[in-house]
Write a protein that holds these residues in place. Structure first.
Motif, PDB file in Angstrom:
ATOM      1  N   LEU A 109       0.829  -1.212   0.000  1.00  0.00           N
ATOM      2  CA  LEU A 109       0.000   0.000   0.000  1.00  0.00           C
ATOM      3  C   LEU A 109       0.863   1.262   0.000  1.00  0.00           C
ATOM      4  O   LEU A 109       0.560   2.227  -0.703  1.00  0.00           O
ATOM      5  CB  LEU A 109      -0.948   0.000   1.195  1.00  0.00           C
ATOM      6  CG  LEU A 109      -2.093  -1.018   1.143  1.00  0.00           C
ATOM      7  CD1 LEU A 109      -2.800  -1.092   2.491  1.00  0.00           C
ATOM      8  CD2 LEU A 109      -3.067  -0.676   0.036  1.00  0.00           C
ATOM      9  N   LEU A 110       1.937   1.251   0.781  1.00  0.00           N
ATOM     10  CA  LEU A 110       2.811   2.424   0.826  1.00  0.00           C
ATOM     11  C   LEU A 110       3.566   2.626  -0.488  1.00  0.00           C
ATOM     12  O   LEU A 110       3.869   3.764  -0.856  1.00  0.00           O
ATOM     13  CB  LEU A 110       3.796   2.302   1.996  1.00  0.00           C
ATOM     14  CG  LEU A 110       3.191   2.530   3.372  1.00  0.00           C
ATOM     15  CD1 LEU A 110       4.174   2.131   4.463  1.00  0.00           C
ATOM     16  CD2 LEU A 110       2.751   3.976   3.544  1.00  0.00           C
ATOM     17  N   SER A 111       3.847   1.543  -1.189  1.00  0.00           N
ATOM     18  CA  SER A 111       4.629   1.649  -2.426  1.00  0.00           C
ATOM     19  C   SER A 111       3.891   2.387  -3.536  1.00  0.00           C
ATOM     20  O   SER A 111       4.524   2.903  -4.456  1.00  0.00           O
ATOM     21  CB  SER A 111       5.051   0.263  -2.917  1.00  0.00           C
ATOM     22  OG  SER A 111       3.946  -0.433  -3.469  1.00  0.00           O
ATOM     23  N   VAL A 112       2.566   2.445  -3.455  1.00  0.00           N
ATOM     24  CA  VAL A 112       1.797   3.140  -4.494  1.00  0.00           C
ATOM     25  C   VAL A 112       1.384   4.547  -4.074  1.00  0.00           C
ATOM     26  O   VAL A 112       0.635   5.206  -4.781  1.00  0.00           O
ATOM     27  CB  VAL A 112       0.564   2.316  -4.927  1.00  0.00           C
ATOM     28  CG1 VAL A 112       1.000   1.005  -5.559  1.00  0.00           C
ATOM     29  CG2 VAL A 112      -0.379   2.079  -3.780  1.00  0.00           C
ATOM     30  N   ARG A 113       1.868   4.990  -2.932  1.00  0.00           N
ATOM     31  CA  ARG A 113       1.577   6.346  -2.447  1.00  0.00           C
ATOM     32  C   ARG A 113       2.727   7.276  -2.807  1.00  0.00           C
ATOM     33  O   ARG A 113       3.839   6.850  -3.084  1.00  0.00           O
ATOM     34  CB  ARG A 113       1.404   6.354  -0.924  1.00  0.00           C
ATOM     35  CG  ARG A 113       0.266   5.511  -0.414  1.00  0.00           C
ATOM     36  CD  ARG A 113      -1.077   6.103  -0.842  1.00  0.00           C
ATOM     37  NE  ARG A 113      -2.169   5.220  -0.564  1.00  0.00           N
ATOM     38  CZ  ARG A 113      -2.958   5.286   0.492  1.00  0.00           C
ATOM     39  NH1 ARG A 113      -2.786   6.212   1.397  1.00  0.00           N
ATOM     40  NH2 ARG A 113      -3.941   4.419   0.640  1.00  0.00           N
ATOM     41  N   GLN A 114       2.433   8.551  -2.743  1.00  0.00           N
ATOM     42  CA  GLN A 114       3.465   9.566  -2.960  1.00  0.00           C
ATOM     43  C   GLN A 114       4.507   9.466  -1.846  1.00  0.00           C
ATOM     44  O   GLN A 114       4.174   9.069  -0.724  1.00  0.00           O
ATOM     45  CB  GLN A 114       2.836  10.967  -2.943  1.00  0.00           C
ATOM     46  CG  GLN A 114       1.867  11.224  -4.075  1.00  0.00           C
ATOM     47  CD  GLN A 114       2.566  11.273  -5.418  1.00  0.00           C
ATOM     48  OE1 GLN A 114       3.696  11.749  -5.538  1.00  0.00           O
ATOM     49  NE2 GLN A 114       1.907  10.751  -6.435  1.00  0.00           N
ATOM     50  N   PRO A 115       5.749   9.860  -2.126  1.00  0.00           N
ATOM     51  CA  PRO A 115       6.759   9.869  -1.069  1.00  0.00           C
ATOM     52  C   PRO A 115       6.287  10.707   0.118  1.00  0.00           C
ATOM     53  O   PRO A 115       5.727  11.790  -0.056  1.00  0.00           O
ATOM     54  CB  PRO A 115       7.977  10.511  -1.739  1.00  0.00           C
ATOM     55  CG  PRO A 115       7.786  10.222  -3.200  1.00  0.00           C
ATOM     56  CD  PRO A 115       6.291  10.266  -3.417  1.00  0.00           C
ATOM     57  N   GLY A 116       6.458  10.186   1.301  1.00  0.00           N
ATOM     58  CA  GLY A 116       6.056  10.874   2.519  1.00  0.00           C
ATOM     59  C   GLY A 116       4.614  10.643   2.917  1.00  0.00           C
ATOM     60  O   GLY A 116       4.195  11.035   4.000  1.00  0.00           O
ATOM     61  N   ALA A 117       3.819  10.010   2.050  1.00  0.00           N
ATOM     62  CA  ALA A 117       2.418   9.747   2.362  1.00  0.00           C
ATOM     63  C   ALA A 117       2.307   8.626   3.390  1.00  0.00           C
ATOM     64  O   ALA A 117       3.223   7.822   3.560  1.00  0.00           O
ATOM     65  CB  ALA A 117       1.657   9.375   1.099  1.00  0.00           C
ATOM     66  N   THR A 118       1.182   8.595   4.072  1.00  0.00           N
ATOM     67  CA  THR A 118       0.936   7.579   5.089  1.00  0.00           C
ATOM     68  C   THR A 118      -0.366   6.835   4.779  1.00  0.00           C
ATOM     69  O   THR A 118      -1.159   7.272   3.945  1.00  0.00           O
ATOM     70  CB  THR A 118       0.833   8.208   6.486  1.00  0.00           C
ATOM     71  OG1 THR A 118      -0.261   9.137   6.501  1.00  0.00           O
ATOM     72  CG2 THR A 118       2.128   8.901   6.884  1.00  0.00           C
TER      73      THR A 118
END
Length: 83
Positions: A13-22
């Motif tokens: 899930l984190l890998s498809v978010r923008q850098p720094g996103a949670t």
């Protein structure tokens, strides 16, 4: 659901978010169960896995932007990659 399943999903899930996103731990639980599944039952295990990853410095757990223990009471938390 195993701890490895939860760990894998957190990082997916984190890998498809923008850098720094949670992400919210509930996103992890919901994504591992069929639609309408009893995801709340899995929240303690998701939080335990998150805390273990945080202790290994592989995950950042925050509440209101401040680092916290994922299994301590106190309200909603967010999961993110370490800085």
């Amino acid at each position: 659901m195993t701890d490895a399943d939860i760990e894998e999903r957190i990082f997916a899930l984190l890998s498809v978010r923008q850098p720094g996103a949670t992400i919210c731990p509930s996103e992890v639980a919901r994504s591992l169960l069929p639609e309408g599944g009893a995801w709340r039952e899995w929240m303690p295990q998701v939080r335990q896995v998150a805390q273990a990853l945080a202790q290994q410095h592989r995950l950042r757990v925050t509440r209101g932007g401040a680092p916290v223990d994922a299994i301590a009471p106190g309200g909603p938390i967010r999961l993110g990659l370490p800085d």
